[in-house]
Design a protein around this motif. Structure first.
Motif, PDB file in Angstrom:
ATOM      1  N   THR A   1       2.635   7.870  -5.980  1.00  0.00           N
ATOM      2  CA  THR A   1       1.774   9.005  -6.320  1.00  0.00           C
ATOM      3  C   THR A   1       2.363  10.306  -5.791  1.00  0.00           C
ATOM      4  O   THR A   1       2.408  11.319  -6.481  1.00  0.00           O
ATOM      5  CB  THR A   1       0.363   8.794  -5.730  1.00  0.00           C
TER       6      THR A   1
ATOM      7  N   ASN B   1       1.087   4.876  -2.307  1.00  0.00           N
ATOM      8  CA  ASN B   1       1.161   6.209  -1.704  1.00  0.00           C
ATOM      9  C   ASN B   1       2.415   6.948  -2.169  1.00  0.00           C
ATOM     10  O   ASN B   1       2.351   8.099  -2.617  1.00  0.00           O
ATOM     11  CB  ASN B   1       1.135   6.043  -0.177  1.00  0.00           C
TER      12      ASN B   1
ATOM     13  N   THR C   1      -5.015   4.715   3.027  1.00  0.00           N
ATOM     14  CA  THR C   1      -4.378   4.729   1.709  1.00  0.00           C
ATOM     15  C   THR C   1      -2.856   4.796   1.810  1.00  0.00           C
ATOM     16  O   THR C   1      -2.166   4.612   0.812  1.00  0.00           O
ATOM     17  CB  THR C   1      -4.860   5.924   0.856  1.00  0.00           C
ATOM     18  N   SER C   2      -2.329   5.072   3.015  1.00  0.00           N
ATOM     19  CA  SER C   2      -0.881   5.192   3.191  1.00  0.00           C
ATOM     20  C   SER C   2      -0.233   3.868   3.547  1.00  0.00           C
ATOM     21  O   SER C   2       0.782   3.479   2.982  1.00  0.00           O
ATOM     22  CB  SER C   2      -0.552   6.205   4.282  1.00  0.00           C
ATOM     23  N   ASP C   3      -0.805   3.171   4.557  1.00  0.00           N
ATOM     24  CA  ASP C   3      -0.193   1.908   4.979  1.00  0.00           C
ATOM     25  C   ASP C   3      -1.201   0.926   5.573  1.00  0.00           C
ATOM     26  O   ASP C   3      -0.801  -0.026   6.245  1.00  0.00           O
ATOM     27  CB  ASP C   3       0.979   2.153   5.944  1.00  0.00           C
TER      28      ASP C   3
ATOM     29  N   CYS D   1      -6.769   8.813   5.147  1.00  0.00           N
ATOM     30  CA  CYS D   1      -5.449   8.927   4.520  1.00  0.00           C
ATOM     31  C   CYS D   1      -4.492   7.848   5.018  1.00  0.00           C
ATOM     32  O   CYS D   1      -3.616   7.393   4.277  1.00  0.00           O
ATOM     33  CB  CYS D   1      -4.864  10.315   4.771  1.00  0.00           C
TER      34      CYS D   1
ATOM     35  N   GLN E   1       0.832  -1.207   0.000  1.00  0.00           N
ATOM     36  CA  GLN E   1       0.000   0.000   0.000  1.00  0.00           C
ATOM     37  C   GLN E   1       0.868   1.259   0.000  1.00  0.00           C
ATOM     38  O   GLN E   1       0.559   2.240  -0.661  1.00  0.00           O
ATOM     39  CB  GLN E   1      -0.930   0.002   1.225  1.00  0.00           C
ATOM     40  N   GLN E   2       1.976   1.211   0.739  1.00  0.00           N
ATOM     41  CA  GLN E   2       2.832   2.388   0.796  1.00  0.00           C
ATOM     42  C   GLN E   2       3.494   2.675  -0.561  1.00  0.00           C
ATOM     43  O   GLN E   2       3.829   3.824  -0.836  1.00  0.00           O
ATOM     44  CB  GLN E   2       3.906   2.249   1.889  1.00  0.00           C
TER      45      GLN E   2
ATOM     46  N   SER F   1      -5.821   1.110  -3.735  1.00  0.00           N
ATOM     47  CA  SER F   1      -4.911   1.854  -4.604  1.00  0.00           C
ATOM     48  C   SER F   1      -5.600   3.068  -5.208  1.00  0.00           C
ATOM     49  O   SER F   1      -5.038   4.162  -5.234  1.00  0.00           O
ATOM     50  CB  SER F   1      -4.384   0.945  -5.725  1.00  0.00           C
TER      51      SER F   1
ATOM     52  N   SER G   1      -6.253  10.401  -3.069  1.00  0.00           N
ATOM     53  CA  SER G   1      -5.878  11.229  -1.914  1.00  0.00           C
ATOM     54  C   SER G   1      -4.877  12.316  -2.299  1.00  0.00           C
ATOM     55  O   SER G   1      -4.627  13.239  -1.517  1.00  0.00           O
ATOM     56  CB  SER G   1      -5.312  10.353  -0.790  1.00  0.00           C
TER      57      SER G   1
ATOM     58  N   ASN H   1      -7.951   4.802  -4.040  1.00  0.00           N
ATOM     59  CA  ASN H   1      -8.079   5.854  -3.028  1.00  0.00           C
ATOM     60  C   ASN H   1      -6.733   6.484  -2.680  1.00  0.00           C
ATOM     61  O   ASN H   1      -6.668   7.666  -2.342  1.00  0.00           O
ATOM     62  CB  ASN H   1      -8.772   5.317  -1.777  1.00  0.00           C
ATOM     63  N   ALA H   2      -5.656   5.703  -2.758  1.00  0.00           N
ATOM     64  CA  ALA H   2      -4.323   6.286  -2.563  1.00  0.00           C
ATOM     65  C   ALA H   2      -4.073   7.342  -3.641  1.00  0.00           C
ATOM     66  O   ALA H   2      -3.590   8.438  -3.353  1.00  0.00           O
ATOM     67  CB  ALA H   2      -3.247   5.201  -2.619  1.00  0.00           C
TER      68      ALA H   2
END
Lengths: 396, 396
Positions: free
Chosen positions: A109, A106, B264-266, B261, A102-103, A129, A135, A131-132
């Motif tokens: 992007t 982030n 979507t970050s981790d 957030c 997931q990071q 992804s 964001s 939504n990442a």
């Protein structure tokens, strides 16, 4: 006080999946909406042994600050492993550890996109992804997928219409939510188009090590001689999602910027988790563990698919998965899909409506996603019986 | 391929401290530049026991996915603990677990700031936070600090000049790098000014539990009856930085956006680390552990300060710390501070030049930061002897 939020965040909604997850972790709900590895696939005994060894012999290493790029022996081992096993990584590439895959979404992007930039993605695609990307206020352009992955004509049209797109996001193997695998020809075509239009590719590959049937397919990153592919890998589906250890292999210039942003995001990924993954790969039989996992998933998938055929086979179309954690089922055009899923939840079976995965949040969908790794076998049996009844009533 | 980066990231430099850290982790360098907890302060035996218990009795909880907000029993315990011990948290507040306090800086900025927005911060301040803000393309306005914290007249001038500032970032207790504590009067004044100008406060408090001398001071968050303070806490300085477990207490409306957030970050903070912190606080004598830690830091601080007085006392001004991990030393105006630090590194003693902490990256500084928690006592003795010689040669 009235709080004023940043523009991209003001409109961002929590992931529908995680909201449903909360809902369905309540007792009594059958968790076909989830995406957890099967508890019996988690290597609890091996991790217990490894952790005891670490805490006995090198506890300070496990508790002290570490470097942003990740634990060096794990990075070195992964570099070699990915090169040998998957032909991933060239001279121009670098590998760093991330806090889950997931990071990578982030950081990629954050590093590559300004607000208003465009990302091209598969439609439907993994909401975490999407939504990442959202964001950071980017514009998502969805490319429909066929049974064998992204529609290449539509991808080229999207690239022509968006020549400044920052990257193409794809999950070529056991795509989430559709479960489909992109054909080798299409992987080559996606790579060629990205190169032609000067657009990067973000390849997300959390599931390939869960393949329990069929031939392994080459990753797009394995074709990358031009430094245009950012690859995201993870231990979440094969060792543990709770440890939050993933990694990226990408051109060093991009990785260098990701490191700067990771430094400001979480300093480094928890080091105990990194040590556990390292010791698992280097001191235990990692490949045998992957094989055991595959067997768990094959059985659960076959169980669910058999019961899909039995209970709702007449109402749905789907492709039987060869790996991954999900089945993607399409209802007839005449059916109200969200209504059907709502009726299922009312009967305590939680699935994820396909609309949750659309690049365009206002789009409709005839499909829904079911997960076979989280529920117990008993829950699969019971849940499919319930779904059968719901379908009979709702779709009559 | 020429890679094009997002505007804020294109200009962002890696943290000078972490670059120096890498450099100084090479054998032979005395690590006065670092910021690690003392290895002997890490509760390795207790964490080993806790971890063994977790892996024996609830291994799936430690390895499976968890929820974004954090492990509920840890959140509940922390809410109660912060309320009872520190009067932190009101009806309108919420508490979530983060991947270290660093993630609070990242999420607060992501949630509250558009590119070009202004953040007011202490000058000098923690480079990790400043870079987190910079990574979103914000404009930093530094407010000089006196021996007792932010200069209030300058803060008000900054607020008048920047009425749309998104928040005031402050480390009121054992400020990093200056080591100073903001007086109670100034804490009240900062709060009153923030309220008057409708600006939020981001209060970063990683060090207050390391206080080994003097009276505890109330946090600004403890004064927050208006929902204008975001508080960042962490286990990094008291249990383990490697586990990456921190938390925030902030108005629920802001926390809700931070959760989106964080998702979507981790996805979530590693759950094994959260379980360890939870069990540490609830099954062991956490307060006794904090007291033991304080004793470690008191001794190391006193050792270093005594040797500062002996070897370089005639050249520097500094305030003897009552907690935290750092001493902030000011050289005479006639001295080239960067030249002095460079000469120290050439002699294998690494310190951090004060310029690294300036809100304005082009500003100069007469100060440098030394850390007493990372080096061994022997390294402190040897390093200070070397610094004494360097000073004698360089400052003669």
């Amino acid at each position: 006080m009235e709080y004023k939020f940043s523009a991209p965040v003001a409109d961002l909604k929590p992931s529908a999946i995680r909201e449903i997850l909360k809902f369905t972790s309540m007792p009594g709900y059958i968790p076909f909406a989830a995406g957890n590895p099967a508890p019996e696939a988690l290597p609890t005994e091996t991790v217990a042994k490894i952790t005891a060894d670490i805490m006995l012999n090198r506890p300070v290493d496990a508790l002290q600050y570490s470097v942003t790029e990740g634990y060096v022996p794990l990075r070195n081992h992964l570099k070699e492993y990915m090169k040998q096993k998957h032909n991933i990584g060239r001279e121009f590439d670098e590998l760093i550890i991330t806090t889950g895959a997931q990071q990578v979404m982030n950081l990629a992007t954050m590093v590559l996109c300004n607000r208003g930039d465009t990302i091209i993605c598969e439609n439907p695609s993994f909401i975490g992804s999407l939504n990442a990307f959202r964001s950071f206020g980017v514009n998502l352009v969805g490319v429909d997928i066929d049974f064998d992955g992204m529609n290449i004509e539509k991808l080229e049209a999207a690239l022509k219409a968006n020549p400044d797109a920052r990257f193409i996001y794809t999950i070529p193997t056991f795509q989430n939510p559709s479960g489909c695998c992109m054909s080798v020809e299409k992987r080559k075509a996606v790579y060629a188009l990205a190169k032609k239009y000067g657009v990067l590719i973000l390849e997300d590959n959390p599931y390939s090590d869960t393949r329990f049937r069929g031939e392994e397919l080459p990753t797009i990153k394995s074709m990358d001689e031009d430094g245009i592919v950012i690859y995201a890998g993870t231990f979440s589906k094969v060792i543990s999602p709770g440890l939050r250890v993933g990694f990226t292999v990408a051109p060093a210039a991009i990785v260098q910027k990701m490191v700067v942003c990771k430094q400001t995001s979480d300093v480094h990924t928890n080091i105990l988790g990194q040590l556990i993954c390292h010791d698992f790969m280097t001191k235990y039989d990692y490949e045998a563990h992957l094989d055991r996992n595959r067997e768990v998933y094959r059985k659960k998938c076959d169980l669910m698919c058999g019961l899909i055929d039995e209970h709702i086979g007449q109402y749905v179309e789907y492709v039987r998965p060869e790996g991954g954690l999900f089945v993607w089922l399409k209802l007839p055009e005449t059916v109200d899909m969200v209504g059907f899923c709502t009726e299922a939840v009312n009967n305590k079976v939680a699935t994820v409506p396909g609309t949750a995965f659309c690049a365009d949040t206002t789009a409709t969908s005839q499909s829904f996603r079911m997960n076979y790794s989280t529920p117990t076998d008993e829950q699969i049996v019971k849940g499919m019986e319930i779904l059968g009844k719901v379908a009979k009533d709702y779709l009559k």
